[in-house]
Motif scaffolding. Structure first.
Motif, PDB file in Angstrom:
ATOM      1  N   ASN A   1       0.809  -1.234  -0.039  1.00 16.39           N
ATOM      2  CA  ASN A   1      -0.029   0.044  -0.080  1.00 16.39           C
ATOM      3  C   ASN A   1       1.085   1.079   0.151  1.00 16.39           C
ATOM      4  N   ARG A   2       0.547   2.210  -0.807  1.00 17.98           N
ATOM      5  CA  ARG A   2       1.220   3.500  -0.590  1.00 17.98           C
ATOM      6  C   ARG A   2       0.785   4.019   0.705  1.00 17.98           C
ATOM      7  N   VAL A   3      -0.481   4.216   1.119  1.00 13.92           N
ATOM      8  CA  VAL A   3      -1.120   4.513   2.395  1.00 13.92           C
ATOM      9  C   VAL A   3      -1.637   3.414   3.097  1.00 13.92           C
ATOM     10  N   SER A   4      -0.920   3.483   4.326  1.00 12.96           N
ATOM     11  CA  SER A   4      -1.573   2.168   5.315  1.00 12.96           C
ATOM     12  C   SER A   4      -2.085   3.108   6.636  1.00 12.96           C
ATOM     13  N   PHE A   5      -3.256   3.123   6.904  1.00 11.78           N
ATOM     14  CA  PHE A   5      -4.052   3.639   7.882  1.00 11.78           C
ATOM     15  C   PHE A   5      -4.430   2.543   8.946  1.00 11.78           C
ATOM     16  N   PHE A   6      -3.874   2.440  10.122  1.00 10.31           N
ATOM     17  CA  PHE A   6      -4.593   1.583  11.053  1.00 10.31           C
ATOM     18  C   PHE A   6      -5.337   2.101  12.135  1.00 10.31           C
ATOM     19  N   ASP A   7      -6.536   1.279  12.467  1.00 12.24           N
ATOM     20  CA  ASP A   7      -7.646   1.906  13.055  1.00 12.24           C
ATOM     21  C   ASP A   7      -7.718   1.440  14.461  1.00 12.24           C
ATOM     22  N   ASN A   8      -8.206   2.292  15.117  1.00 15.71           N
ATOM     23  CA  ASN A   8      -8.690   1.969  16.684  1.00 15.71           C
ATOM     24  C   ASN A   8      -7.515   1.077  17.332  1.00 15.71           C
ATOM     25  N   LEU A   9      -6.381   2.004  17.714  1.00 15.90           N
ATOM     26  CA  LEU A   9      -5.350   1.455  18.172  1.00 15.90           C
ATOM     27  C   LEU A   9      -5.250   1.642  19.763  1.00 15.90           C
ATOM     28  N   THR A  10      -4.940   0.758  20.689  1.00 15.43           N
ATOM     29  CA  THR A  10      -4.810   1.356  22.174  1.00 15.43           C
ATOM     30  C   THR A  10      -3.662   1.445  22.553  1.00 15.43           C
ATOM     31  N   SER A  11      -2.480   0.721  21.809  1.00 16.67           N
ATOM     32  CA  SER A  11      -1.206   0.637  22.291  1.00 16.67           C
ATOM     33  C   SER A  11      -0.276   0.512  20.970  1.00 16.67           C
ATOM     34  N   LEU A  12       1.113   0.934  21.062  1.00 19.22           N
ATOM     35  CA  LEU A  12       2.121   0.511  20.107  1.00 19.22           C
ATOM     36  C   LEU A  12       3.324   0.299  20.927  1.00 19.22           C
ATOM     37  N   SER A  13       4.076  -1.100  20.480  1.00 20.95           N
ATOM     38  CA  SER A  13       4.860  -1.636  21.179  1.00 20.95           C
ATOM     39  C   SER A  13       6.237  -0.605  20.810  1.00 20.95           C
ATOM     40  N   HIS A  14       7.257  -0.554  21.402  1.00 18.83           N
ATOM     41  CA  HIS A  14       8.503   0.131  21.108  1.00 18.83           C
ATOM     42  C   HIS A  14       9.375  -0.496  19.974  1.00 18.83           C
ATOM     43  N   ASN A  15       9.103  -1.867  19.735  1.00 15.93           N
ATOM     44  CA  ASN A  15       9.498  -2.356  18.377  1.00 15.93           C
ATOM     45  C   ASN A  15       8.805  -1.745  17.163  1.00 15.93           C
TER      46      ASN A  15
END
Length: 265
Positions: A89-103
């Motif tokens: 994808n040229r654009v990747s939008f990720f929906d409804n996240l509650t956390s994001l790991s350091h990695n």
């Protein structure tokens, strides 16, 4: 979308409900840079309360510049799956996240900057499959899920205001209206991009921070939209300060140190 010559990119404002309207110029610049190659595009961080049309905003942007049946994506757990998804994808939008790991935060930094990935080909003992990846990333959630300063410095933060019950409309009605407006919006975006490319050589290239190319394109975009020279940088600096404050608020130790320093002044 089939663009209409002489369209109006500002029609997209009908479909936004930003808390800070000044940040619209950051969105316009993101749309322009998405159409350009070899430009580092900042991560779009959208947050706000339930019912503030965060997902709809991402879907509308995606529909304009990189239409897909999967307009917003689920964040995969596996690193290899994430790399493949972004590469397709040229654009990747990720929906409804509650956390994001350091990695994962570190990986998204590399996606924005650009990197190469190597993996063994299927049914092969030695051959490699190489990917060169640089993509446009967006994340949304009720709160800003990014706390790492390296990703925050590569991001713009947009807060959406809750939609009043009296203003809420069926989603199908919104999309029906957008289908009418999108050719005009896209035509206006292409016209603006041409003006920006012509304006870029005139933009002063001094005192640039990280995301320098986005800053230059943003300054050109703002001037092409009849804003004063230097106005984009002021707004962008304000957004970066807001992003840094958001990062501090997610780190309890850092927040405690800031409170302590305020008390001893």
């Amino acid at each position: 979308v089939e663009p209409i010559l002489g369209g109006d990119i500002k029609l997209i404002e009908k479909y936004t409900n930003l808390v800070n309207k000044e940040y619209l110029i950051l969105l316009y610049t993101l749309l322009v840079t998405t159409l350009l190659s070899n430009i580092q595009v900042p991560c779009l961080l959208v947050h706000g309360q339930q019912g503030s049309s965060k997902t709809t905003l991402l879907k509308l942007i995606r529909d304009l510049v990189d239409p897909s049946v999967t307009s917003v994506l689920d964040f995969p757990k596996n690193k290899a799956d994430l790399i493949q998804m972004i590469d397709h994808n040229r654009v990747s939008f990720f929906d409804n996240l509650t956390s994001l790991s350091h990695n994962n935060s570190d990986l998204l930094c590399r996606v924005i900057t650009g990197f190469s990935s190597s993996a063994r080909k299927l049914y092969s003992d030695d051959d490699d499959f190489l990917r060169s990846i640089q993509s446009v990333i967006g994340l949304n959630g009720i709160v800003n899920v990014v706390g790492r300063p390296d990703l925050l410095e590569r991001s713009i933060i947009i807060e959406c205001a809750p939609i009043k019950m009296s203003n809420r409309r069926p989603e199908n009605d919104i999309w029906d209206e957008f289908r009418i407006d999108s050719p005009k919006i896209f035509g206006g975006l292409l016209d603006l991009t041409v003006k920006v490319l012509n304006k870029l050589p005139e933009i002063e290239k001094t005192n640039l921070r990280r995301m320098a190319d986005y800053t230059l394109v943003g300054e050109a975009t703002a001037q092409c939209m009849e804003m004063e020279a230097g106005e984009f940088r002021r707004i962008y600096e304000l957004n970066i300060a807001e992003a840094n404050q958001s990062g501090i608020e997610q780190e309890k130790l850092a927040e405690t140190v800031v409170i302590w320093m305020d008390e001893i002044k």
